[in-house]
Design an enzyme around this catalytic site. Sequence first.
Site, mmCIF file in Angstrom:
data_model
loop_
_atom_site.group_PDB
_atom_site.id
_atom_site.type_symbol
_atom_site.label_atom_id
_atom_site.label_comp_id
_atom_site.label_asym_id
_atom_site.label_seq_id
_atom_site.Cartn_x
_atom_site.Cartn_y
_atom_site.Cartn_z
ATOM 1 N N THR B 153 50.687 18.085 40.825
ATOM 2 C CA THR B 153 52.129 18.311 41.031
ATOM 3 C C THR B 153 52.617 19.135 39.830
ATOM 4 O O THR B 153 52.462 20.350 39.835
ATOM 5 C CB THR B 153 52.920 16.982 41.155
ATOM 6 N N LYS B 179 45.011 13.451 38.843
ATOM 7 C CA LYS B 179 46.239 14.184 38.534
ATOM 8 C C LYS B 179 47.172 13.191 37.851
ATOM 9 O O LYS B 179 47.093 11.976 38.084
ATOM 10 C CB LYS B 179 46.847 14.800 39.786
ATOM 11 N N THR B 190 46.120 4.763 37.146
ATOM 12 C CA THR B 190 47.099 5.847 37.041
ATOM 13 C C THR B 190 47.400 6.499 38.369
ATOM 14 O O THR B 190 46.826 6.163 39.393
ATOM 15 C CB THR B 190 46.621 6.918 36.059
ATOM 16 N N GLU B 276 53.858 15.570 31.366
ATOM 17 C CA GLU B 276 54.915 16.554 31.640
ATOM 18 C C GLU B 276 55.501 17.110 30.353
ATOM 19 O O GLU B 276 56.019 16.365 29.525
ATOM 20 C CB GLU B 276 56.010 15.943 32.512
ATOM 21 N N ASN B 402 62.263 17.194 34.457
ATOM 22 C CA ASN B 402 62.746 16.002 35.148
ATOM 23 C C ASN B 402 64.236 15.960 35.405
ATOM 24 O O ASN B 402 64.731 15.082 36.113
ATOM 25 C CB ASN B 402 62.310 14.762 34.387
ATOM 26 N N SER B 407 64.394 20.080 43.123
ATOM 27 C CA SER B 407 64.729 21.396 43.675
ATOM 28 C C SER B 407 63.701 22.444 43.278
ATOM 29 O O SER B 407 62.744 22.178 42.589
ATOM 30 C CB SER B 407 66.123 21.810 43.218
#
EC number: 2.3.1.35
Lengths: 407, 407
Positions: B153, B179, B190, B276, B402, B407
């Site tokens: 992702t 991932k 995870t 992230e 985040n 979107s």
Amino acid sequence: MEIITGGVTAAKGFWAAGVEAGIKYQNRKDMAMVYSKTPCRAAGVFTTNVVKAAPVLWDKEVVESEWEAQAIVVNSGIANACTGKLGYEYCRETAGAAADALEISPQSVLICSTGVIGMQLPMEKMTEGVRMLAKAIKPGEEVGTDAAKAIMTTDTRNKQVAVKVTIGGKEVTIGGMCKGSGMIHPNMCTMLAFVTTDVNISKKLLQEALSADVQDTFNMVSVDGDTSTNDTLLVLANGQAGNHEITEKGADYDTFVEALHYVNETLAKKIAGDGEGATALFEVKVIHADNKEDAKTLAKSVITSSLTKAALFGHDANWGRILCALGYSGAKFDPEAIELYLESSAGKILIFKDGMAADYSEEEATRILSCSEVTALVDMKMGEAEATAWGCDLTYDYVKINADYRS
Amino acid sequence: MEIITGGVTAAKGFWAAGVEAGIKYQNRKDMAMVYSKTPCRAAGVFTTNVVKAAPVLWDKEVVESEWEAQAIVVNSGIANACTGKLGYEYCRETAGAAADALEISPQSVLICSTGVIGMQLPMEKMTEGVRMLAKAIKPGEEVGTDAAKAIMTTDTRNKQVAVKVTIGGKEVTIGGMCKGSGMIHPNMCTMLAFVTTDVNISKKLLQEALSADVQDTFNMVSVDGDTSTNDTLLVLANGQAGNHEITEKGADYDTFVEALHYVNETLAKKIAGDGEGATALFEVKVIHADNKEDAKTLAKSVITSSLTKAALFGHDANWGRILCALGYSGAKFDPEAIELYLESSAGKILIFKDGMAADYSEEEATRILSCSEVTALVDMKMGEAEATAWGCDLTYDYVKINADYRS
């Protein structure tokens, strides 16, 4: 209960001051003093962090002793935490300097510090600051605000509150100030908060009222999940209201507790809304939970979720993250049964029901999330318990402030 | 143990594929399939979040049954979580479509999803994707990498690993892919990880080895403290290595567990380092702790501290935050006794000792903290227990990703 202006100097007999001592910050007030003309019963709650700052150790001794307290000395910029035996010695020296200047006993001086962990205090500046403070203290709102400004670190605004109630036919005032911002996830009380009151109450009941109330106020606030080494909440009661001493529970005690709760909750919310980098206060209300403990666990889990906080910053109704945070909180519930609402001054909408998204308008959700105070209301549909927690959004500025806080 | 290239297709008899199904992402692979030519014993660990995604419920049934598994279908973009009964029905339909295309039983198809919570899957695209995958599967590293890319992702790189060991005179291979990125704070396993092996082992021992090992690997990783609704780790063992079946603990089991541990730990660290927005892998090693539970609690407390993570991003040796995070972890210790070191490829320095700062160079500390992998070593000076946890720094990009993920 009447809400009035003023902070720690609102109650009878309380004076304050804030001065520029140059501890670490330049060109701003960085030391504060709160002083009562007469000795006070003191109550306090402190960080549960195993690593306790030196002033926390000092204050615990004072509060837990039979001594009456009469002054609080606070510095911002340096936390005096992780400073070894020398750090504790510096507390003793600071209290000694204040005692000399105010002509009171060192054991009646409470000490608080906030700022960088691990640095030693510049003691010459500290003792000079204490002397300046002792000269500057006086009554009035102006010096109360000076003190409230002096204790700030990354706070963007000073935080004060005061209320009046009638107890035993006498007017009783409770006022307070606090500072928060980062490393805020109190576990007994928040960073630094000071409440002054002229109520006449036994030391035992004062401590009991405080210890109970922090569970629903300061302990329900989180900015970043980091429980500080310096968390301290002190209450000084000098009895000057002249009410008959409150020595047992009853109507007088309840009136005092209600007013104390308002003061604590207001200060706690101010800390949440002014969290480091925050653009919004985030309130999470959990209702109809199975029991009080679960209600608190669920509410705190949502306000501490980094993903939920970042979504709030983006005004993005990413409610799945709220569900997710409820789900990993540790409390048991049926995801198919609960309902989730979002609410602010812009309106209120049902977001989640029957285990999936409700039929809501994304546009309206974004409008609600764009306000400076946003509430997520979670109806667990289980029992009668409820709890509220307060946090803030996670922003670029939080990262910026904390990527290089020391320089 | 020999470290080799390849991921889920490294072990004998495992095929894979990744295709563009257009589930939510455009112009990238977003569906993957892992397939064994022969039936496999399956083991799995799943999220402990009360809110479980539909595919988690499906997979738990398959893994806990007597059925042998033969295929895994994964989509990225939509998590199929908080989707009610319809979401579960979609799992059944996906498994049915895969079973038809592969000519196997639906109960031997495992399903995983990752992405946005609360949206329903576009089922026409899903079933078409399954048909494309069934045609595309083949052996080889290339398709293994296709699959590893398709499950990403916000990951910035695909994550694969493989090793070879000898068990009972036979060459046994274990490979895996995973991932991670955000909503990573596994509590059982995870986000999504897949391990394939040709070892011959009983289902009971396979599950036992997996359940024990995740405690020290995937469960010691955190990107943001948010335990996902979809966390899934699956292991498929097809027995094609031809070793005598491992049915009890002993040398063969130990060899397998050691190799499995390497695969799990490697994948777990890849998830932490590619959290992230992360610019660095942050490893916290706690040694000489009083007991294993405390060691883990202490290590995890530091890697989840937002303040510590932000300081790492700023290459700022703000070690007070590490002490603070150790202190509020819940584990008991004497802050005066412990020692703290910072370490990376640029060197190793003692930062904290005897309750206060050690005599170190800030310049050297910054140099150490500027590497892409940084270790904080905490010596508790209490006992013999140790634990390691992995996280990453907290950056502007984490907030950016985040604040508007959907979107």
